[in-house]
Design a protein around this motif. Structure first.
Motif, PDB file in Angstrom:
ATOM      1  N   PRO A   1      43.790  46.139  45.842  1.00 19.81           N
ATOM      2  CA  PRO A   1      44.388  45.797  47.122  1.00 19.81           C
ATOM      3  C   PRO A   1      43.953  44.412  47.591  1.00 19.81           C
ATOM      4  O   PRO A   1      42.884  43.944  47.232  1.00 19.81           O
ATOM      5  CB  PRO A   1      43.841  46.869  48.061  1.00 19.81           C
ATOM      6  CG  PRO A   1      42.512  47.237  47.479  1.00 19.81           C
ATOM      7  CD  PRO A   1      42.686  47.103  45.995  1.00 19.81           C
ATOM      8  N   THR A   2      44.818  43.786  48.353  1.00 21.03           N
ATOM      9  CA  THR A   2      44.489  42.541  49.040  1.00 21.03           C
ATOM     10  C   THR A   2      44.773  42.761  50.518  1.00 21.03           C
ATOM     11  O   THR A   2      45.857  43.213  50.879  1.00 21.03           O
ATOM     12  CB  THR A   2      45.328  41.358  48.513  1.00 21.03           C
ATOM     13  OG1 THR A   2      45.005  41.119  47.150  1.00 21.03           O
ATOM     14  CG2 THR A   2      45.058  40.097  49.314  1.00 21.03           C
ATOM     15  N   ILE A   3      43.801  42.466  51.336  1.00 18.81           N
ATOM     16  CA  ILE A   3      43.949  42.577  52.787  1.00 18.81           C
ATOM     17  C   ILE A   3      44.010  41.155  53.333  1.00 18.81           C
ATOM     18  O   ILE A   3      43.131  40.336  53.055  1.00 18.81           O
ATOM     19  CB  ILE A   3      42.764  43.329  53.423  1.00 18.81           C
ATOM     20  CG1 ILE A   3      42.449  44.625  52.682  1.00 18.81           C
ATOM     21  CG2 ILE A   3      43.013  43.560  54.908  1.00 18.81           C
ATOM     22  CD1 ILE A   3      43.563  45.633  52.625  1.00 18.81           C
ATOM     23  N   ILE A   4      45.066  40.868  54.087  1.00 20.41           N
ATOM     24  CA  ILE A   4      45.285  39.518  54.614  1.00 20.41           C
ATOM     25  C   ILE A   4      45.367  39.578  56.134  1.00 20.41           C
ATOM     26  O   ILE A   4      46.048  40.439  56.692  1.00 20.41           O
ATOM     27  CB  ILE A   4      46.582  38.905  54.065  1.00 20.41           C
ATOM     28  CG1 ILE A   4      46.603  38.952  52.541  1.00 20.41           C
ATOM     29  CG2 ILE A   4      46.761  37.475  54.567  1.00 20.41           C
ATOM     30  CD1 ILE A   4      47.940  38.586  51.941  1.00 20.41           C
ATOM     31  N   ALA A   5      44.697  38.645  56.776  1.00 22.59           N
ATOM     32  CA  ALA A   5      44.748  38.538  58.233  1.00 22.59           C
ATOM     33  C   ALA A   5      45.671  37.390  58.628  1.00 22.59           C
ATOM     34  O   ALA A   5      45.612  36.306  58.044  1.00 22.59           O
ATOM     35  CB  ALA A   5      43.353  38.287  58.784  1.00 22.59           C
ATOM     36  N   PHE A   6      46.513  37.651  59.602  1.00 24.92           N
ATOM     37  CA  PHE A   6      47.354  36.627  60.218  1.00 24.92           C
ATOM     38  C   PHE A   6      46.962  36.554  61.680  1.00 24.92           C
ATOM     39  O   PHE A   6      46.814  37.580  62.339  1.00 24.92           O
ATOM     40  CB  PHE A   6      48.835  36.999  60.119  1.00 24.92           C
ATOM     41  CG  PHE A   6      49.384  36.934  58.734  1.00 24.92           C
ATOM     42  CD1 PHE A   6      50.063  35.814  58.297  1.00 24.92           C
ATOM     43  CD2 PHE A   6      49.208  37.992  57.858  1.00 24.92           C
ATOM     44  CE1 PHE A   6      50.551  35.758  57.010  1.00 24.92           C
ATOM     45  CE2 PHE A   6      49.696  37.944  56.573  1.00 24.92           C
ATOM     46  CZ  PHE A   6      50.369  36.823  56.141  1.00 24.92           C
ATOM     47  N   LYS A   7      46.787  35.339  62.159  1.00 21.97           N
ATOM     48  CA  LYS A   7      46.464  35.144  63.565  1.00 21.97           C
ATOM     49  C   LYS A   7      47.422  34.108  64.125  1.00 21.97           C
ATOM     50  O   LYS A   7      47.543  33.008  63.576  1.00 21.97           O
ATOM     51  CB  LYS A   7      45.015  34.693  63.738  1.00 21.97           C
ATOM     52  CG  LYS A   7      44.559  34.712  65.171  1.00 21.97           C
ATOM     53  CD  LYS A   7      43.064  34.596  65.276  1.00 21.97           C
ATOM     54  CE  LYS A   7      42.648  34.773  66.710  1.00 21.97           C
ATOM     55  NZ  LYS A   7      41.203  34.748  66.847  1.00 21.97           N
ATOM     56  N   ASP A   8      48.107  34.490  65.185  1.00 25.25           N
ATOM     57  CA  ASP A   8      49.094  33.615  65.827  1.00 25.25           C
ATOM     58  C   ASP A   8      50.094  33.082  64.806  1.00 25.25           C
ATOM     59  O   ASP A   8      50.452  31.905  64.815  1.00 25.25           O
ATOM     60  CB  ASP A   8      48.394  32.480  66.578  1.00 25.25           C
ATOM     61  CG  ASP A   8      47.487  33.004  67.672  1.00 25.25           C
ATOM     62  OD1 ASP A   8      47.849  34.005  68.323  1.00 25.25           O
ATOM     63  OD2 ASP A   8      46.399  32.425  67.872  1.00 25.25           O
ATOM     64  N   GLY A   9      50.524  33.947  63.898  1.00 28.89           N
ATOM     65  CA  GLY A   9      51.549  33.594  62.924  1.00 28.89           C
ATOM     66  C   GLY A   9      51.068  32.856  61.699  1.00 28.89           C
ATOM     67  O   GLY A   9      51.837  32.586  60.788  1.00 28.89           O
ATOM     68  N   GLU A  10      49.798  32.524  61.652  1.00 30.13           N
ATOM     69  CA  GLU A  10      49.251  31.757  60.527  1.00 30.13           C
ATOM     70  C   GLU A  10      48.405  32.652  59.626  1.00 30.13           C
ATOM     71  O   GLU A  10      47.617  33.461  60.112  1.00 30.13           O
ATOM     72  CB  GLU A  10      48.380  30.603  61.043  1.00 30.13           C
ATOM     73  CG  GLU A  10      49.119  29.594  61.895  1.00 30.13           C
ATOM     74  CD  GLU A  10      50.165  28.818  61.111  1.00 30.13           C
ATOM     75  OE1 GLU A  10      49.896  28.479  59.939  1.00 30.13           O
ATOM     76  OE2 GLU A  10      51.249  28.570  61.668  1.00 30.13           O
ATOM     77  N   ILE A  11      48.570  32.450  58.323  1.00 31.23           N
ATOM     78  CA  ILE A  11      47.780  33.211  57.367  1.00 31.23           C
ATOM     79  C   ILE A  11      46.330  32.760  57.446  1.00 31.23           C
ATOM     80  O   ILE A  11      46.038  31.583  57.636  1.00 31.23           O
ATOM     81  CB  ILE A  11      48.337  33.054  55.933  1.00 31.23           C
ATOM     82  CG1 ILE A  11      47.704  34.091  55.003  1.00 31.23           C
ATOM     83  CG2 ILE A  11      48.153  31.656  55.410  1.00 31.23           C
ATOM     84  CD1 ILE A  11      48.409  34.218  53.665  1.00 31.23           C
TER      85      ILE A  11
END
Length: 110
Positions: free
Chosen positions: A80-90
């Motif tokens: 698995p890969t967990i990705i965070a996006f904040k305010d539309g940005e990766i």
């Protein structure tokens, strides 16, 4: 909040635009580590979603086999890969079944 299964790129794009923080779990149904960590992620997400400080976090799952173009766009090379996006940005990623790192990734976005 619960974990939302994202079935289309349009739904993914809408979530990233709509919510200030989006945490994406990229998985595959055939992936052994994904199956092993799924209950842990679900328990952590449920606990976090019950916590007021995580009320604006949108938790999502994408099946890399169902959304190969999106998976490629996001640079997913292992599951698995967990990705965070904040305010539309990766933002940051956690690759692999690492519960403590995943929890730290989510907390860092707040």
């Amino acid at each position: 909040m619960t974990v939302h299964n994202i079935a289309t790129k349009a739904a993914f794009d809408e979530a990233v635009k709509k919510y200030p923080v989006v945490i994406v779990d990229a998985f595959a149904t055939w992936c052994g580590p994904c199956k092993a960590i799924a209950p842990i992620i679900s328990n952590n997400v449920q606990r976090m979603s019950d916590d007021e400080k995580y009320k604006d976090v949108f938790f999502a799952k994408i099946d890399v086999d169902d959304l190969p173009e999106l998976s490629q766009e996001l640079g997913i090379s292992a599951m698995p890969t967990i990705i965070a996006f904040k305010d539309g940005e990766i933002g940051d990623k956690v690759i692999g079944a690492k519960p403590q790192e995943i929890q730290a990734l989510v907390a860092k976005q707040l």
